[in-house]
Write an enzyme that holds these catalytic residues in place. Structure first.
Site, mmCIF file in Angstrom:
data_model
loop_
_atom_site.group_PDB
_atom_site.id
_atom_site.type_symbol
_atom_site.label_atom_id
_atom_site.label_comp_id
_atom_site.label_asym_id
_atom_site.label_seq_id
_atom_site.Cartn_x
_atom_site.Cartn_y
_atom_site.Cartn_z
ATOM 1 N N GLY A 64 37.581 22.322 13.925
ATOM 2 C CA GLY A 64 37.085 21.345 14.897
ATOM 3 C C GLY A 64 36.498 20.065 14.333
ATOM 4 N N ARG A 109 26.180 24.395 17.310
ATOM 5 C CA ARG A 109 27.365 23.673 16.826
ATOM 6 C C ARG A 109 28.382 23.516 17.974
ATOM 7 N NH1 ARG A 109 33.181 24.920 16.453
ATOM 8 N NH2 ARG A 109 34.019 23.684 14.776
ATOM 9 N N VAL A 110 28.895 22.321 18.125
ATOM 10 C CA VAL A 110 29.918 22.074 19.141
ATOM 11 C C VAL A 110 31.188 21.667 18.418
ATOM 12 C CG1 VAL A 110 30.594 20.618 21.090
ATOM 13 C CG2 VAL A 110 28.230 21.419 20.903
ATOM 14 N N GLY A 111 32.301 22.302 18.791
ATOM 15 C CA GLY A 111 33.579 21.968 18.151
ATOM 16 C C GLY A 111 34.321 20.868 18.885
ATOM 17 N N ASP A 112 35.609 20.761 18.603
ATOM 18 C CA ASP A 112 36.424 19.698 19.217
ATOM 19 C C ASP A 112 36.879 20.050 20.634
ATOM 20 O OD1 ASP A 112 37.945 21.804 17.909
ATOM 21 O OD2 ASP A 112 39.740 20.661 18.418
ATOM 22 N N THR A 162 41.476 29.647 19.464
ATOM 23 C CA THR A 162 41.138 28.914 20.682
ATOM 24 C C THR A 162 42.298 29.166 21.634
ATOM 25 O OG1 THR A 162 39.832 27.140 19.679
ATOM 26 C CG2 THR A 162 41.130 26.476 21.539
ATOM 27 N N THR A 166 43.924 23.042 18.507
ATOM 28 C CA THR A 166 43.245 24.198 17.916
ATOM 29 C C THR A 166 43.195 24.004 16.412
ATOM 30 O OG1 THR A 166 43.428 26.564 17.396
ATOM 31 C CG2 THR A 166 45.464 25.461 18.011
ATOM 32 N N GLY A 167 42.090 24.371 15.812
ATOM 33 C CA GLY A 167 41.983 24.207 14.355
ATOM 34 C C GLY A 167 40.550 23.930 13.958
HETATM 35 N N1 ASP Z 1 38.886 24.176 17.306
HETATM 36 C C1 ASP Z 1 37.982 25.271 17.461
HETATM 37 C C2 ASP Z 1 36.616 24.836 16.997
HETATM 38 O O1 ASP Z 1 36.510 24.209 15.955
HETATM 39 C C3 ASP Z 1 38.368 26.498 16.709
HETATM 40 C C4 ASP Z 1 39.849 26.796 16.613
HETATM 41 O O2 ASP Z 1 40.635 26.258 17.364
HETATM 42 O O3 ASP Z 1 40.224 27.618 15.777
HETATM 43 O O4 ASP Z 1 35.666 25.157 17.636
#
Ligand code: ASP
Length: 331
Positions: free
Chosen positions: A248, A222-225, A194, A245-246
């Site tokens: 989600g 799908r919706v992430g964070d 991200t 980032t991570g």
């Molecule tokens: N946080 C993002 C998501 O889950 C992906 C990421 O940051 O690696 O969509």
């Protein structure tokens, strides 16, 4: 009378010493910009020296562009928008041009932005024709009555706002297609980066923004964070600005960005303690991998992650500029 003279002398001494203490206090930086290009299993052995250099150069370019805005009196909102735009336009990062493919082999991008001065926010989710989703998120914040627009509605809003709309072929990159094919063959959703930026400007205003392609081979819809205000992005002039980032789903369930701000507000924790607790303790203990960048209203900043690496960098008005990829969480 003699006593009065002595008291005056002592008071004077105390005033002088208070003053010198004050001047020794860490002076508040005029501006700070912190960026990230995603956290994850980023190991030196998996990154060629050429790729490493390309990442460091692009992070530097984003920092310098943001710095240029901040040092000429521009706003934190403009600085983070510019830094994110540069990363969105690079195939290196999982956002905009380099976005990963979902289950159906298309990009479904998420982005959000928040203004710490007004706590106004804007976000888009599941968009697939907007060249720069961060501009669409900003347009939602500034030119609509809403906070979050999704899918076709968000795409057509962006088009009506005059933002650049591109053909799906724009998002095709060989690297991402290979990762998609592999994920499909293994029937496994892969985590993948991200981009984000947070800043404090010389007016004392904070801002945060985040943009992503999400996860490779994620389910359609799908919706992430990243577009969820409070999970992937948060900014409040009274506390801090955060971009995450991570993984989600963990960041949504733990309302990570807001949690850090709330620990500062209600428990009066310093920024670093709040971030360390949420990322290195709370999230780590439940298997939530990832990291955050954050800056507070005094210019303290942190880049905290529980993964082997995070593409990251910082620039401040005191002349510091630093970019890193691997290693432990630091200041
Ligand atoms: N946080 C993002 C998501 O889950 C992906 C990421 O940051 O690696 O969509």
């Amino acid at each position: 009378m003699k006593n009065l003279g002595f008291i005056l002398f002592v008071t004077l001494l105390a005033m002088i010493s208070c003053n010198s203490n004050y001047s020794e206090k860490k002076t508040k930086p005029e501006f700070v910009l912190v960026i990230h290009g995603g956290a994850g299993t980023i190991l030196r052995e998996n990154l060629s020296p050429e790729k490493e250099e390309a990442y460091l150069n692009k992070l530097n370019e984003a920092l310098l562009a943001g710095e240029n805005i901040l040092k000429t009196g521009g706003s934190s909102l403009d600085a983070i928008t510019e830094a994110i735009l540069i990363m969105e336009n690079s195939p290196l990062f999982n956002a905009g041009k380099g976005a990963v493919f979902s289950e159906e082999g298309i990009v479904e991008m998420d982005a959000s932005i928040m203004d710490g001065r007004s706590t106004e926010a804007g976000a888009v989710a599941g968009v697939h024709t907007i060249k720069n989703p961060i501009l669409a998120a900003r347009a939602v914040m500034e030119n609509s009555k809403h906070v979050l627009l999704t899918g076709d509605g968000a795409d057509s809003f962006a088009s009506k706002q005059g933002l650049e709309i591109v053909d799906s072929s724009y998002f095709f990159t060989e690297d991402r297609w290979k990762s998609y094919k592999k994920a499909k063959a293994e029937n496994e959703i892969k985590k993948y980066g991200t981009v984000g930026a947070v800043a404090l400007d010389s007016y004392g205003n904070l801002a945060a923004g985040t943009s992503t392609g999400g996860m490779t081979y994620k389910m359609k819809g799908r919706v992430g964070d990243s577009p969820i205000i409070g999970a992937g992005t948060y900014a409040d002039n009274n506390t801090c600005a955060v971009s995450a980032t991570g993984h989600g789903e963990f960041f949504i369930r733990n309302v990570v960005a807001y949690d850090i701000s709330a620990l500062m507000k209600y428990k009066e924790l310093p920024l670093k303690e709040a971030a360390d607790y949420v990322i290195l303790d709370k999230l780590k203990n439940i298997g939530g991998s990832g990291g955050i960048i954050a800056v507070d209203h005094e210019g303290n900043y942190t880049m905290t992650f529980n993964t082997p690496g995070m593409y990251r960098g910082v620039v401040t008005s005191s002349g510091l500029i630093d970019v890193k990829i691997f290693g432990e969480t630091e200041k």
